[in-house]
Design a protein around this motif. Structure first.
Motif, PDB file in Angstrom:
ATOM      1  N   GLU A  45       0.827  -1.208   0.000  1.00 49.25           N
ATOM      2  CA  GLU A  45       0.000   0.000   0.000  1.00 49.25           C
ATOM      3  C   GLU A  45       0.859   1.255   0.000  1.00 49.25           C
ATOM      4  OE1 GLU A  45      -3.755  -1.963   2.487  1.00 49.25           O
ATOM      5  OE2 GLU A  45      -2.182  -0.822   3.520  1.00 49.25           O
ATOM      6  N   ALA A  46       1.931   1.236   0.795  1.00 52.02           N
ATOM      7  CA  ALA A  46       2.833   2.382   0.827  1.00 52.02           C
ATOM      8  C   ALA A  46       3.486   2.597  -0.526  1.00 52.02           C
ATOM      9  CB  ALA A  46       3.895   2.182   1.909  1.00 52.02           C
ATOM     10  N   ALA A  47       3.938   1.507  -1.141  1.00 49.78           N
ATOM     11  CA  ALA A  47       4.576   1.621  -2.452  1.00 49.78           C
ATOM     12  C   ALA A  47       3.608   2.156  -3.495  1.00 49.78           C
ATOM     13  CB  ALA A  47       5.113   0.250  -2.882  1.00 49.78           C
ATOM     14  N   SER A  48       2.357   1.727  -3.436  1.00 51.74           N
ATOM     15  CA  SER A  48       1.362   2.202  -4.400  1.00 51.74           C
ATOM     16  C   SER A  48       1.103   3.693  -4.238  1.00 51.74           C
ATOM     17  CB  SER A  48       0.054   1.414  -4.232  1.00 51.74           C
ATOM     18  OG  SER A  48       0.238   0.058  -4.579  1.00 51.74           O
ATOM     19  N   LEU A  49       0.989   4.156  -2.999  1.00 51.24           N
ATOM     20  CA  LEU A  49       0.761   5.586  -2.775  1.00 51.24           C
ATOM     21  C   LEU A  49       1.968   6.400  -3.209  1.00 51.24           C
ATOM     22  CD1 LEU A  49      -0.836   7.984  -1.783  1.00 51.24           C
ATOM     23  CD2 LEU A  49      -0.078   7.462   0.559  1.00 51.24           C
ATOM     24  N   LEU A  50       3.165   5.929  -2.886  1.00 51.10           N
ATOM     25  CA  LEU A  50       4.378   6.622  -3.308  1.00 51.10           C
ATOM     26  C   LEU A  50       4.449   6.743  -4.827  1.00 51.10           C
ATOM     27  CD1 LEU A  50       6.905   4.969  -0.847  1.00 51.10           C
ATOM     28  CD2 LEU A  50       6.457   7.423  -0.980  1.00 51.10           C
ATOM     29  N   THR A  51       4.123   5.658  -5.512  1.00 51.71           N
ATOM     30  CA  THR A  51       4.167   5.673  -6.973  1.00 51.71           C
ATOM     31  C   THR A  51       3.114   6.615  -7.541  1.00 51.71           C
ATOM     32  OG1 THR A  51       4.982   3.395  -6.983  1.00 51.71           O
ATOM     33  CG2 THR A  51       4.039   4.232  -9.032  1.00 51.71           C
ATOM     34  N   LEU A  52       1.902   6.575  -6.981  1.00 54.20           N
ATOM     35  CA  LEU A  52       0.839   7.468  -7.433  1.00 54.20           C
ATOM     36  C   LEU A  52       1.243   8.929  -7.267  1.00 54.20           C
ATOM     37  CD1 LEU A  52      -2.954   7.153  -6.686  1.00 54.20           C
ATOM     38  CD2 LEU A  52      -1.772   9.298  -6.249  1.00 54.20           C
TER      39      LEU A  52
END
Length: 300
Positions: A45-52
């Motif tokens: 989830e953290a990686a997805s938000l960072l990428t977004l």
């Protein structure tokens, strides 16, 4: 979604609270009772938000915090994703308590380690945790040996306002490059400890005079609310800036643009973890409706 509602196109840094859980219960912590909550970002989830945030808002840096980020079991994975996959500048804000093993693991991917302290020795320990001052010093020493740049934060209270300069001097001897001074906001645990509030505004004036006349070998960044007349009003997120310095995500996914709204449940935007998207959830008390101004920082 943020851009459509506010006109903001660029957000330089994401402050990502990975979890509420902490091994401290500091008297002034803005999380308050949420320190006991189980909400947290998974590494995915953290990686997805960072990428977004990188893809949609050009976010180029992340500060990982909590709670206590070093108790998050997948901290190293999040750090590596931000640095290796996204090429971001990575900072961590921590209490620095017994982090030696994990700090050594992530040091090659870390740009700045920032440790929170509330004074020298027993003054700090009375607000944070017994033994926390010495543990923080140990972490600063290890970071220096690992080649990691260091900074510190301090929330100015009635108990420690006279220790700003002594703490700055002690930190400089450890190679710490910057001390950031925050104004105490009466939310969370601080709401239960009104004795920590500085009730004589002239004390801020004296502090600023001392900082101006001191020849300190490190940079001091000061919250403009630490002044006799308070901070000047500045543009709120709703006023239409195209670029802001930061946005903060709490462990539930609630997003906050103004530091003055942190801890007050004034969220206009949320990151929906399962859907991997940001949504607008306006209310009569959100930071955009209330036009909450941001905190202004300046160099002492």
């Amino acid at each position: 979604m943020i851009g459509e509602v506010t006109g903001i196109r660029k957000i330089r840094m994401l402050y990502l609270q990975l979890l509420y859980r902490c091994n401290f219960a500091c008297l002034h912590c803005f999380h308050g009772k949420r320190l006991q909550y189980a909400d947290a970002f998974t590494a995915e989830e953290a990686a997805s938000l960072l990428t977004l945030m990188r893809d949609e808002y050009g976010t180029e840096a992340v500060t990982l915090l909590g709670g206590e980020p070093f108790v998050h079991r997948d901290l190293a994975r999040v750090v590596r994703h931000a640095k290796e996959e996204l090429g971001q500048r990575v900072e961590i804000c921590t209490n620095g308590y017994r982090i030696e093993r994990r700090l050594t693991e992530i040091a090659p991917h870390l740009d700045l380690l920032r440790i929170s302290l509330e004074g020298v020795g027993s003054t700090n320990d009375a607000i944070r945790r017994q033994g926390s001052y010495q543990s923080a010093l140990n972490s600063f020493n290890l970071a220096r040996d690992l080649g990691v740049s260091t900074g510190a934060t301090m929330t100015v209270t009635s108990r420690n306002i006279d220790e700003v300069l002594p703490l700055a001097s002690a930190l400089a001897q450890l190679g710490v490059r910057q001390l950031k001074l925050h104004h105490l906001r009466p939310v969370g645990n601080a709401a239960d400890h009104p004795e920590l509030l500085v009730t004589t505004p002239s004390a801020y004036g004296r502090l600023r005079e001392e900082l101006a006349s001191a020849d300190l070998p490190l940079e001091v960044i000061v919250d403009e609310d630490l002044s006799e007349h308070g901070a000047p009003e500045v543009c709120a997120p709703s006023s239409g800036p195209r670029e802001i310095d930061r946005i903060e995500a709490d462990p539930r996914g609630a997003l906050t643009m103004s530091c003055k709204a942190v801890g007050k449940d004034s969220h206009a935007f949320w990151y929906e973890k399962a859907a991997g998207r940001i949504v607008h959830k306006p209310s009569d008390a959100d930071e955009i409706t209330l036009a909450v101004p941001d905190v202004v920082y300046g160099r002492a």
